[in-house]
Design an enzyme around this catalytic site. Structure first.
Site, short mmCIF file in Angstrom:
data_model
loop_
_atom_site.label_atom_id
_atom_site.label_comp_id
_atom_site.label_asym_id
_atom_site.label_seq_id
_atom_site.Cartn_x
_atom_site.Cartn_y
_atom_site.Cartn_z
CG ASP A 2 28.32 -78.42 8.35
OD1 ASP A 2 27.12 -78.54 8.03
OD2 ASP A 2 29.16 -79.32 8.17
N GLY A 3 25.98 -77.61 10.53
CA GLY A 3 25.43 -78.31 11.69
C GLY A 3 24.04 -77.86 12.10
CG ASN A 4 22.24 -74.32 10.53
OD1 ASN A 4 23.06 -74.05 11.41
ND2 ASN A 4 21.97 -73.50 9.53
N GLY A 5 21.18 -78.69 10.77
CA GLY A 5 20.29 -79.85 10.74
C GLY A 5 20.52 -80.74 11.95
CG HIS A 19 18.30 -74.27 7.92
ND1 HIS A 19 19.64 -74.59 7.90
CD2 HIS A 19 17.67 -75.24 7.19
CE1 HIS A 19 19.82 -75.70 7.18
NE2 HIS A 19 18.63 -76.12 6.76
CD GLU A 49 28.91 -78.22 -4.64
OE1 GLU A 49 29.00 -77.39 -3.71
OE2 GLU A 49 29.52 -78.08 -5.72
NE ARG A 53 21.67 -79.21 2.31
CZ ARG A 53 22.08 -78.98 3.54
NH1 ARG A 53 21.24 -78.50 4.43
NH2 ARG A 53 23.32 -79.20 3.88
CG LEU A 113 32.28 -57.09 9.27
CD1 LEU A 113 33.58 -57.84 9.55
CD2 LEU A 113 31.14 -57.71 10.09
NE ARG A 170 32.28 -78.27 7.31
CZ ARG A 170 32.06 -78.86 6.17
NH1 ARG A 170 33.01 -78.92 5.27
NH2 ARG A 170 30.89 -79.41 5.91
CB SER A 178 32.40 -78.61 1.82
OG SER A 178 32.49 -79.72 2.68
CD GLU A 189 47.46 -71.21 10.28
OE1 GLU A 189 47.16 -72.28 10.86
OE2 GLU A 189 48.55 -71.01 9.73
C1 FPP Z 1 24.46 -75.85 7.29
O1 FPP Z 1 23.71 -76.74 8.07
C2 FPP Z 1 23.69 -74.69 6.91
C3 FPP Z 1 23.20 -74.45 5.66
C4 FPP Z 1 23.40 -75.38 4.54
C5 FPP Z 1 22.40 -73.27 5.35
C6 FPP Z 1 22.68 -71.99 6.09
C7 FPP Z 1 21.91 -70.94 5.42
C8 FPP Z 1 20.96 -70.21 5.95
C9 FPP Z 1 20.62 -70.26 7.40
C10 FPP Z 1 20.16 -69.36 4.99
C11 FPP Z 1 20.14 -67.97 5.28
C12 FPP Z 1 21.28 -67.24 4.71
C13 FPP Z 1 21.61 -66.02 5.13
C14 FPP Z 1 22.78 -65.32 4.57
C15 FPP Z 1 20.81 -65.33 6.15
P1 FPP Z 1 23.28 -78.16 7.50
O2 FPP Z 1 21.87 -78.06 7.02
O3 FPP Z 1 24.26 -78.59 6.47
O4 FPP Z 1 23.36 -79.02 8.79
P2 FPP Z 1 23.65 -80.58 8.91
O5 FPP Z 1 24.95 -80.84 8.21
O6 FPP Z 1 23.72 -80.78 10.39
O7 FPP Z 1 22.48 -81.27 8.28
#
Ligand code: FPP
Length: 229
Positions: A2-5, A19, A49, A53, A113, A170, A178, A189
């Site tokens: 989580d947190g890419n955005g 991402h 869910e 987006r 793995l 997380r 979620s 844990e």
């Molecule tokens: C969470 O950040 C990340 C995601 C919802 C997507 C992650 C998936 C990929 C990078 C796709 C590729 C998949 C593989 C297996 C290579 P967010 O967008 O919810 O961030 P935010 O909560 O800060 O907006």
């Protein structure tokens, strides 16, 4: 993951860049998990869910999955990683479904793995599907309702041979599951780390494991000191 955005927004970058950097963090984490001798790493990469987006973001995420499998599969295979996929495949494009099968088939014999990719995954959907399959078997007289136990129920989940997670991490500071592995997480844990996924690295994984080791897992029983053993 989580947190890419948020990682991207903090830098004035488009979410897609967050991402993309998230996939780099994934590569680092898979390598670190292998080195640390972890047997199963499950990543939540697209939730049931996430379809809500914007279409452009969904398309970016699908593109990243395609590229991840096309570019990284050979290396994963060479590193003795076994790839497994959990989630609902029927809603995915045909070429993606084919890539997922290819990744599983190629790496089936690997015993390093196990990388479980949760893609278009939702725990409630998984549990409802298991309940539905059990209900059909009971209705057809192939299963006695009295035989439905937690152990039997587990066998109807997407990857019944994968052990329940010891530790769930997380990122991004959010403190909830979620819809991730709700059944399997009964005694996991939980560790919530305040860093966004693109910044996750080996040190962050090692710190989480060190915290996990400090915790005492009782599975509903008594502390070791209380048992006298
Ligand atoms: C969470 O950040 C990340 C995601 C919802 C997507 C992650 C998936 C990929 C990078 C796709 C590729 C998949 C593989 C297996 C290579 P967010 O967008 O919810 O961030 P935010 O909560 O800060 O907006």
């Amino acid at each position: 993951m989580d947190g890419n955005g948020r990682w991207a927004a903090e830098r004035g970058l488009p979410r897609a860049e967050g991402h993309r950097r998230g996939v780099e963090a994934l590569r680092r984490t898979v390598r670190a998990a292998g080195d640390l001798g972890i047997s199963v790493l499950t990543i939540f990469s697209f939730s049931a869910e996430n379809w809500s987006r914007p279409a452009s973001e969904i398309s970016d995420l699908m593109g990243l999955l395609r590229r991840f499998i096309r570019n990284d599969l050979a290396e994963l295979h060479q590193a003795n990683v076994r790839v497994r996929i959990i989630g609902e495949r029927d809603d995915l494009d045909r070429d993606i479904r084919r890539l997922l099968v290819e990744a599983e088939d190629l790496t089936r014999g690997n015993d390093g793995l196990t990388l479980v990719v949760a893609f278009n995954y939702g725990a409630r959907q998984e549990i409802a599907q298991a309940a539905r399959r059990i209900a059909v078997e009971v209705a057809q007289g192939r299963l006695q309702a009295e035989a439905v136990s937690p152990e039997l129920f587990s066998r109807y989940l997407h990857a019944p041979d994968i052990p329940d997670p010891d530790l769930i991490i997380r990122t991004s500071g959010e403190q909830r599951l979620s819809n991730f592995l709700l059944w399997q997480a009964a005694y996991s844990e939980l560790i919530f780390v305040p860093i966004n996924w693109p910044d996750f690295d080996r040190a962050a994984l090692e710190n989480a494991i060190a915290e996990y080791r400090r915790r005492e897992r009782r599975f509903g029983g008594l502390m070791v000191a209380e048992t006298g053993s």
